[in-house]
Design a protein around this motif. Structure first.
Motif, PDB file in Angstrom:
ATOM      1  N   LYS A   7      -1.947   8.984  -8.165  1.00 46.06           N
ATOM      2  CA  LYS A   7      -3.155   9.089  -7.304  1.00 46.06           C
ATOM      3  C   LYS A   7      -3.819  10.388  -7.907  1.00 46.06           C
ATOM      4  N   CYS A  46       2.863   8.017  -5.445  1.00 43.20           N
ATOM      5  CA  CYS A  46       1.383   8.814  -5.231  1.00 43.20           C
ATOM      6  C   CYS A  46       1.254   9.930  -6.054  1.00 43.20           C
ATOM      7  N   THR A  87      -5.918   5.141  -0.112  1.00 49.69           N
ATOM      8  CA  THR A  87      -5.819   3.895  -0.554  1.00 49.69           C
ATOM      9  C   THR A  87      -6.199   3.757  -2.098  1.00 49.69           C
ATOM     10  N   ILE A  88      -7.398   4.099  -2.213  1.00 48.20           N
ATOM     11  CA  ILE A  88      -7.900   4.105  -3.556  1.00 48.20           C
ATOM     12  C   ILE A  88      -7.419   4.983  -4.393  1.00 48.20           C
ATOM     13  N   VAL A  96       0.826  -1.300  -0.127  1.00 44.37           N
ATOM     14  CA  VAL A  96       0.021  -0.222   0.121  1.00 44.37           C
ATOM     15  C   VAL A  96       0.837   1.250  -0.103  1.00 44.37           C
ATOM     16  N   GLY A 122      -7.062  11.707  -3.042  1.00 41.24           N
ATOM     17  CA  GLY A 122      -5.920  10.612  -2.465  1.00 41.24           C
ATOM     18  C   GLY A 122      -4.946  11.126  -2.116  1.00 41.24           C
ATOM     19  N   GLU A 145      -9.103   5.063   3.476  1.00 41.32           N
ATOM     20  CA  GLU A 145      -9.539   4.295   2.263  1.00 41.32           C
ATOM     21  C   GLU A 145      -9.445   5.397   1.046  1.00 41.32           C
ATOM     22  N   ILE A 146      -9.683   6.617   1.264  1.00 43.77           N
ATOM     23  CA  ILE A 146      -9.437   7.599  -0.056  1.00 43.77           C
ATOM     24  C   ILE A 146      -8.131   7.692  -0.358  1.00 43.77           C
TER      25      ILE A 146
END
Length: 231
Positions: free
Chosen positions: A153, A149, A229-230, A6, A157, A226-227
């Motif tokens: 992302k 990221c 991660t996705i 992750v 995110g 959660e935001i």
């Protein structure tokens, strides 16, 4: 089946600076003899990309950003709270300049250790050298994750990453002072100030965060994660 990785955009390591714990009393005296403490005001430059690297710097108090410069553009590599080291990349042979710039986010105290003295400690103390190598390795992992990221992302995110990083790694509490401006947050998340303000408002409206004058409180860290991660 191997565990999936992750990636998060946090630019601060989990391990506190502990390499100086491996020095003998004599070596600690040697450090004091070859160092000075300097007070920096908010917004002052600690080191300049491309300048001669005469010292390794230890953030004793405060908060700073490490960033690459290219004309008017800048890319933040990481943020450094106390206690962390600035300038380790200048240690490798054949290089005598800083590969990045560092600037304070708030009033800070920095110990400047003469680079030759720091290298002598590495040569004479294997445990100290091992800790320095560990810090360099961790920095590499952090920056690799951050680049992932920033390039993969979406804006939601990236900003969730920044807020979780400030909460978990910098201030270590769900409610922390807003010492970074909207512009600072935008730079960290690599987005415009307008987008940052809009997403912060959306996070607030959805009950994920609360803004109290000069403080931010994380109300729903699981949803922010959660935001993050996705993406």
């Amino acid at each position: 089946m191997p565990k999936s990785v992750v990636y998060n955009g946090c630019s601060v390591g989990e391990n506190p600076l502990c390499c100086f714990d491996d020095l003998t009393p004599e070596e600690l005296d040697f450090v004091e003899e070859n160092s000075v403490e300097v007070e920096y005001k908010r917004g002052e430059t600690i080191c300049k990309q491309g300048s001669f690297a005469s010292h390794i710097m230890v953030m004793k108090e405060g908060l700073a950003k490490i960033y690459l410069e290219n004309g008017n553009d800048a890319l933040i590599l990481k943020i450094l709270p106390a206690i962390n080291i600035i300038g380790l990349p200048a240690l490798f042979e054949g290089n005598n300049t800083f590969p990045y710039s560092a600037q304070t986010y708030m009033d800070s105290t920095v110990k400047l250790i003469e680079i030759g003295a720091f290298k002598k400690l590495i040569e004479s103390n294997a445990k100290f050298a091992g800790q320095v190598i560990s810090m360099l390795a961790e920095n590499s992992v952090i920056i690799n994750g951050r680049f992932f990221c920033l390039t993969k992302k979406q804006t939601y995110g990236r900003l969730a990453d920044v807020l979780l990083c400030l909460s978990n790694r910098i201030y270590k509490t769900d409610k922390f002072p807003l010492q970074l401006t909207r512009k600072d947050l935008a730079e960290l998340a690599s987005m415009s100030v307008e987008s940052t303000t809009r997403i912060l408002t959306k996070f607030k409206d959805e009950g994920l965060i609360a803004v109290h004058c000069n403080e931010i409180e994380i109300l729903n860290p699981d949803k922010l994660l959660e935001i993050s991660t996705i993406g």
